[in-house]
Design an enzyme around this catalytic site. Structure first.
Site, PDB file in Angstrom:
ATOM      1  N   PRO A  58       0.796  -1.223   0.000  1.00 36.16           N
ATOM      2  CA  PRO A  58       0.000   0.000   0.000  1.00 36.16           C
ATOM      3  C   PRO A  58       0.837   1.286   0.000  1.00 36.16           C
ATOM      4  O   PRO A  58       0.856   2.045   0.969  1.00 36.16           O
ATOM      5  CB  PRO A  58      -0.823  -0.137   1.282  1.00 36.16           C
ATOM      6  CG  PRO A  58       0.097  -0.877   2.203  1.00 36.16           C
ATOM      7  CD  PRO A  58       0.831  -1.861   1.317  1.00 36.16           C
ATOM      8  N   CYS A  59       1.507   1.536  -1.103  1.00 32.09           N
ATOM      9  CA  CYS A  59       2.392   2.697  -1.168  1.00 32.09           C
ATOM     10  C   CYS A  59       1.637   4.012  -1.025  1.00 32.09           C
ATOM     11  O   CYS A  59       2.239   5.029  -0.683  1.00 32.09           O
ATOM     12  CB  CYS A  59       3.241   2.665  -2.431  1.00 32.09           C
ATOM     13  SG  CYS A  59       2.326   2.678  -3.953  1.00 32.09           S
ATOM     14  N   HIS A  60       0.331   4.005  -1.244  1.00 29.48           N
ATOM     15  CA  HIS A  60      -0.452   5.237  -1.079  1.00 29.48           C
ATOM     16  C   HIS A  60      -0.486   5.696   0.373  1.00 29.48           C
ATOM     17  O   HIS A  60      -0.823   6.851   0.639  1.00 29.48           O
ATOM     18  CB  HIS A  60      -1.879   5.044  -1.613  1.00 29.48           C
ATOM     19  CG  HIS A  60      -2.690   4.062  -0.837  1.00 29.48           C
ATOM     20  ND1 HIS A  60      -2.522   2.693  -0.982  1.00 29.48           N
ATOM     21  CD2 HIS A  60      -3.657   4.238   0.105  1.00 29.48           C
ATOM     22  CE1 HIS A  60      -3.372   2.079  -0.164  1.00 29.48           C
ATOM     23  NE2 HIS A  60      -4.064   2.986   0.499  1.00 29.48           N
TER      24      HIS A  60
END
Length: 110
Positions: A58-60
């Protein structure tokens, strides 16, 4: 996961980012400290830009130290990042920054 980046740095970043729970965010600098490579925040950005598993890693959920979103968010720009975080219940300050006081993942913050 295959080793990528110098000495597996990217893989360590991906493993740590995968631990950030929905509804929380971490900062680039926080991730560097947690993987034992302080002062490499820019490299965290490089790793996330080539995220091999979007939707799984989940790089966001990674933001700047002041809560700003990344202008060049690799998967659709800051609007997409904002939408994804808001969908997880993350709240924002009037100037558009993430409310870090409410949503910062506490790992490594002692």
């Amino acid at each position: 996961m295959t080793e990528s980046g110098q000495d597996g740095f990217f893989d360590r970043v991906y493993e740590m980012v995968a631990q950030v729970p929905a509804g929380m965010v971490a900062t680039y600098g926080q991730i560097t400290k947690l993987v034992g490579e302080p002062r490499k925040a820019r490299y965290v950005g490089f790793a996330l830009h080539v995220n091999p598993q979007p939707g799984i890693i989940p790089c966001h959920r990674i933001v700047f130290a002041d809560g700003r979103l990344c202008e060049g968010f690799a998967f659709g720009g800051p609007e997409a990042q904002h939408e994804m975080l808001a969908g997880e219940g993350v709240s924002f300050l009037p100037d558009g920054r993430v409310d870090l006081a409410r949503h910062r993942w506490p790992a490594g913050m002692e």
